[in-house]
Design a protein around this motif. Sequence first.
Motif, short mmCIF file in Angstrom:
data_model
loop_
_atom_site.label_atom_id
_atom_site.label_comp_id
_atom_site.label_asym_id
_atom_site.label_seq_id
_atom_site.Cartn_x
_atom_site.Cartn_y
_atom_site.Cartn_z
N VAL A 80 79.89 -4.28 -34.39
CA VAL A 80 79.09 -3.89 -35.52
C VAL A 80 80.02 -3.02 -36.53
CG1 VAL A 80 77.01 -3.13 -36.42
CG2 VAL A 80 76.96 -4.10 -34.29
N TYR A 81 80.55 -3.56 -37.52
CA TYR A 81 81.25 -3.13 -38.49
C TYR A 81 80.48 -2.15 -39.42
CZ TYR A 81 85.06 -5.64 -36.34
OH TYR A 81 86.06 -6.23 -35.50
N GLN A 82 81.10 -1.29 -40.16
CA GLN A 82 80.43 -0.34 -40.96
C GLN A 82 79.81 -1.30 -42.27
OE1 GLN A 82 82.45 3.06 -42.37
NE2 GLN A 82 81.05 3.69 -43.50
N ASP A 83 80.65 -2.25 -42.64
CA ASP A 83 80.14 -3.07 -43.67
C ASP A 83 79.11 -4.18 -43.14
OD1 ASP A 83 81.66 -5.18 -42.38
OD2 ASP A 83 82.99 -5.41 -44.32
N LEU A 84 78.77 -4.16 -41.90
CA LEU A 84 77.91 -5.08 -41.25
C LEU A 84 78.43 -6.41 -41.00
CD1 LEU A 84 74.43 -3.44 -42.65
CD2 LEU A 84 75.87 -2.91 -40.51
N LEU A 93 80.22 4.33 -29.86
CA LEU A 93 79.93 4.99 -31.16
C LEU A 93 80.80 5.28 -31.96
CD1 LEU A 93 77.53 5.62 -33.34
CD2 LEU A 93 77.02 7.70 -31.93
N ILE A 94 81.57 4.98 -33.00
CA ILE A 94 82.47 5.46 -33.84
C ILE A 94 81.61 6.51 -34.95
CG2 ILE A 94 84.33 5.33 -35.45
CD1 ILE A 94 83.54 2.74 -32.78
N SER A 95 81.58 7.69 -34.96
CA SER A 95 80.79 8.21 -35.95
C SER A 95 81.68 9.66 -36.44
CB SER A 95 79.46 8.66 -35.19
OG SER A 95 78.79 9.28 -36.22
N HIS A 96 81.09 10.03 -37.77
CA HIS A 96 81.42 11.34 -38.19
C HIS A 96 80.47 12.47 -38.01
CE1 HIS A 96 85.01 9.17 -40.18
NE2 HIS A 96 85.55 10.60 -40.10
N SER A 97 79.21 11.79 -37.60
CA SER A 97 77.97 12.53 -37.72
C SER A 97 77.91 13.33 -36.38
CB SER A 97 76.80 11.75 -38.01
OG SER A 97 75.78 12.71 -37.62
N MET A 98 78.26 14.66 -36.12
CA MET A 98 77.97 15.36 -34.98
C MET A 98 76.66 15.10 -34.36
SD MET A 98 81.29 16.10 -33.89
CE MET A 98 81.62 14.73 -34.71
N PRO A 99 75.54 15.57 -35.28
CA PRO A 99 74.03 15.53 -34.83
C PRO A 99 73.83 14.21 -34.11
CG PRO A 99 74.20 16.36 -36.78
CD PRO A 99 75.64 16.01 -36.53
N ASP A 100 74.49 12.99 -34.59
CA ASP A 100 74.23 11.69 -33.88
C ASP A 100 74.81 11.48 -32.76
OD1 ASP A 100 72.76 11.11 -36.42
OD2 ASP A 100 74.40 9.68 -37.15
N VAL A 101 76.19 12.07 -32.77
CA VAL A 101 77.04 12.00 -31.40
C VAL A 101 76.13 12.80 -30.50
CG1 VAL A 101 78.96 12.64 -30.42
CG2 VAL A 101 79.28 11.61 -32.71
N MET A 102 75.84 14.01 -30.58
CA MET A 102 75.15 14.83 -29.63
C MET A 102 73.76 14.35 -29.29
SD MET A 102 77.41 17.15 -29.22
CE MET A 102 76.69 18.48 -28.34
N ALA A 103 73.08 13.34 -30.11
CA ALA A 103 71.97 12.81 -29.78
C ALA A 103 71.62 11.93 -28.72
CB ALA A 103 71.13 12.46 -31.15
N VAL A 104 72.93 11.09 -28.85
CA VAL A 104 72.69 9.64 -28.18
C VAL A 104 74.05 9.50 -26.98
CG1 VAL A 104 71.52 8.55 -29.74
CG2 VAL A 104 74.10 8.47 -29.90
N ARG A 110 78.99 -7.04 -22.14
CA ARG A 110 79.66 -5.76 -21.81
C ARG A 110 79.57 -4.63 -22.60
NH1 ARG A 110 82.78 -9.57 -19.32
NH2 ARG A 110 82.74 -9.66 -17.19
N VAL A 111 79.93 -4.64 -23.61
CA VAL A 111 80.26 -3.65 -24.67
C VAL A 111 79.90 -3.92 -26.09
CG1 VAL A 111 81.98 -1.74 -25.66
CG2 VAL A 111 82.32 -2.56 -23.17
N VAL A 112 79.32 -3.20 -26.83
CA VAL A 112 79.00 -2.98 -28.28
C VAL A 112 79.92 -2.02 -29.06
CG1 VAL A 112 77.63 -2.99 -30.11
CG2 VAL A 112 76.88 -4.40 -28.15
N PHE A 113 80.64 -2.12 -29.90
CA PHE A 113 81.11 -1.20 -30.74
C PHE A 113 80.34 -1.16 -31.97
CE2 PHE A 113 84.81 -2.07 -28.18
CZ PHE A 113 85.51 -0.99 -27.89
N MET A 114 80.19 0.10 -32.26
CA MET A 114 79.33 0.33 -33.57
C MET A 114 79.94 1.41 -34.35
SD MET A 114 75.53 0.26 -31.91
CE MET A 114 74.76 0.16 -33.62
N ASP A 115 80.63 0.72 -35.57
CA ASP A 115 81.47 1.71 -36.52
C ASP A 115 80.55 2.33 -37.54
OD1 ASP A 115 83.46 2.95 -37.70
OD2 ASP A 115 84.41 0.92 -38.29
N GLU A 116 80.17 3.72 -37.53
CA GLU A 116 79.51 4.54 -38.43
C GLU A 116 78.15 3.70 -38.72
OE1 GLU A 116 80.38 7.26 -39.40
OE2 GLU A 116 82.35 7.52 -39.02
N PRO A 117 77.31 3.47 -37.76
CA PRO A 117 76.22 2.74 -37.95
C PRO A 117 75.13 3.40 -38.57
CG PRO A 117 76.18 3.63 -35.76
CD PRO A 117 77.51 4.03 -36.31
#
Length: 254
Positions: free
Chosen positions: A84-88, A202-213, A167-174
């Motif tokens: 799932v790319y950032q531009d969807l 999960l590719i993310s710059h959001s530390m709260p999102d990263v820590m949450a999931v 198997r795997v879903v990549f999610m770029d800045e969802p």
Amino acid sequence: MAWVLEARDIHKSYGHVRSLQGASLEVGEGEVVALIGDNGAGKSTLTKCLSGVVPVDSGEIRVDGRPAAFRNAQDAREHGIETVYQDLALAVDLNAVQNIYLGREIMAPGLRGRLGFLDGRAMLERTQASFRELGVNVPDIRSAVANFSGGQRQGVAVARALMWARRVVFMDEPTAALGVAQTRNVLNLIRKVSERGVSVVLISHSMPDVMAVADRIVVLRQGRTVARFRAGEVRSDDLVAAMTGSLEVEGAAA
């Protein structure tokens, strides 16, 4: 843990620009692995390599412990890997069902299918079932995606990836550019995906999102994997320190 996807010592250059210089990533079944790093760290390039969008220059990719060669995105999809790319990458003039099955349409049974007719009912029912299971709410499943909010579009993109991922879903800045409520819905989707046994990167710059999931966190810097953490055993400050280079902990608990 048995890894469903492994990337070992991946190198990728674009001319004189060395985007990846020995990056590694391991993903276990049903895990949520956060891939983080500053801008230019190589996150997007590694994602593209493991999604089959760009070939690696050197290194090894393994799926379920066996070597795999991804020449294109279709090769990755055949191994059960979706992105799932950032531009969807949604066709906004089409409705949700058409986006889910774009390029993978179900043909009508019998002669009608041989004549090129689609099984619209089957695609509609399967899409509705997937949306119910994931808790994806859209105003009208037959309405053009252009009429949906950012969070609703994200839900369609995730449902599409999960429909085909084994198997795997990549999610770029969802959660980029989403509000608080929409972000919460997307994070809930990520949890539901992993509960089904499909791993999420999960590719993310959001530390709260990263820590949450996230179950585990992998840090890239300057094209290299520089740190690995278990999410419950690390602070956000340590993640930032690893990203910026003030903390070197490669070899930490994986």
